[in-house]
Structures are given as C-alpha cells and as structure tokens.
Design a protein around this motif. Structure first.
Motif, PDB file in Angstrom:
ATOM      1  N   TRP A  89      -0.219  -1.506   8.904  1.00 28.38           N
ATOM      2  CA  TRP A  89       0.830  -0.482   8.773  1.00 28.38           C
ATOM      3  C   TRP A  89       0.717   0.471   9.946  1.00 28.38           C
ATOM      4  N   PHE A 125      -4.185   2.930   2.281  1.00 30.50           N
ATOM      5  CA  PHE A 125      -4.171   2.947   3.745  1.00 30.50           C
ATOM      6  C   PHE A 125      -4.861   4.210   4.225  1.00 30.50           C
ATOM      7  N   LEU A 150       6.720  -1.967   1.954  1.00 31.29           N
ATOM      8  CA  LEU A 150       6.377  -3.001   2.923  1.00 31.29           C
ATOM      9  C   LEU A 150       6.407  -4.383   2.259  1.00 31.29           C
TER      10      LEU A 150
END
Length: 224
Positions: A154, A106, A140
């Motif tokens: 996210w 991410f 997650l």
C-alpha cells in the motif's frame, strides 16, 4: 544524670532488647539445618539403646541433598542471566531490519506499507483500510489470489488519491471462495522496520516500529 539513673536506664534497655522475639519461620537454609544437626549430635548419648544410627545417616543424606539443590539453583540462575544477555544481543541486531510479525494492519512509513496474507485455498480478497478514528480511508481489492502466501503493498494513498500521513492503520480482510459467499480461512502478518528494541526488568523483549510495539514472540521472520 545520676549514675543510678543511668544504670536503671541501661537495665531497662537490656530488658526490652532481650524481650524482643523473632517470629517463627516456615523455611530453613542449609546453615540452619547444619546447626540443628550439630545440636542433635551434642545432645546424643551413644550408650543409649534408643539411638538410631540409620536416622543419623538419613539426616546427613538430607543435608547433602539440600546443599546440592541450592548449588544447582545458583547455577541455573547464572545460566538464566547469561541466556537473557544472549537474547538481548540477538534482538538488538534486528534494529534497522524489516521483520514479519503476527498481526494485521498497515504500518505506513515514508509512504510505504506491506502486509502478508496466508490463504488456505484460492479466494477473492479485499483489504479495507481504516484510520485511528475507525474511518474507512481506502479499499484495496486484490482480486483472486492463489492459496498460500501473498504480499499486499500500500502506497498510503486514500480512495481519492491523497497521500495519508505515516502511522498505524487498521485493516479488515474479506476472503471468499468461487461462489462469492463461502469464507476462506486465512492468517495475516505485518512487514515492519525495527526502529529500536526494548528490554523490561522481567526479561521481556519487545521490538518497536514507529508507534507500534510488538513482543518478540510475535516476530515470525527477519529480512535484510
């Protein structure tokens, strides 16, 4: 200084200069080839029965081939430089746009990050997010996802709901089949915003997003 000494000095200098030799070379350009050919013509005896006219024709043909090869090489170098400029201009047009790059993780910017996963078959998927020190900051679970492409977003919050700072976060993925044990093959990619584009002297092009750098070959697609 006396005239005799000057003359002696000049003679010594000339002797040293004339004694300097150039090392042999393993290569020859078209000018050197032509000089050898002209020297050969000057020293040939047309009345001699040992002269081979076919050999001369072959040498002339070789010279022509050498010249054409060098001209082709020059043309290809020019085309390469032109293509490099085109590629750089195209890469620069990606600045400010979102691109999909091959990889995982991410790239959190302004509290938002996205990552794609491509599943070979339906699977139960869980993303585990880690910071730069390797600490798990968020888990997650995505539940059951169908085969094909799925996008996971996210918001940058950890397991306690605290907003984490922007930056790069590593992600490990588990994807299992209906039995909960069999691993399902997958591929991942990132969605990042291009902040700038870098060019190297070797011609390599890279896109920069935050603190991350990706070679242009890793870019899979571009969106607005």
């Amino acid at each position: 200084m006396e005239t005799g000494m000057i003359g002696a000095t000049n003679s010594a200098t000339s002797a040293a200069t004339s004694g300097t030799k150039t090392g042999p070379s393993n290569t020859i350009d078209k000018d050197g080839f032509l000089q050898l050919l002209v020297a050969q013509l000057k020293n040939q005896d047309p009345t001699s029965s040992s002269q081979d006219p076919n050999a001369m024709v072959q040498q002339l043909t070789s010279f022509s081939s050498l010249e054409q090869a060098q001209q082709t090489n020059t043309l290809l170098q020019g085309l390469q430089s032109q293509n490099t400029g085109i590629f750089q201009a195209q890469a620069a047009s990606m600045i400010g746009k979102k691109v999909e790059v091959d990889g995982s993780g991410f790239n959190l910017q302004s509290g938002q990050a996205s990552m794609n996963i491509y599943l070979n078959s339906a699977a139960n998927v869980t993303f585990t997010v880690k910071d730069a020190k390797g600490n798990i900051v968020a888990t997650l679970p995505q539940g059951n996802l169908n085969s094909g492409k799925a996008t996971v977003n996210w918001d940058g919050k950890d397991s306690s709901g605290n907003q984490l700072p922007d930056g790069a976060y590593a992600v490990s993925v588990t994807a299992t089949g209906p039995d909960g044990k069999t691993a399902v093959p997958f591929q991942t990619s990132l969605i990042v915003k291009v902040d700038s584009v870098a060019f190297s002297s070797s011609g390599a092009i890279s896109v920069l997003s935050g603190t991350n750098t990706f070679p242009l070959s890793k870019v899979l697609g571009v969106s607005a």
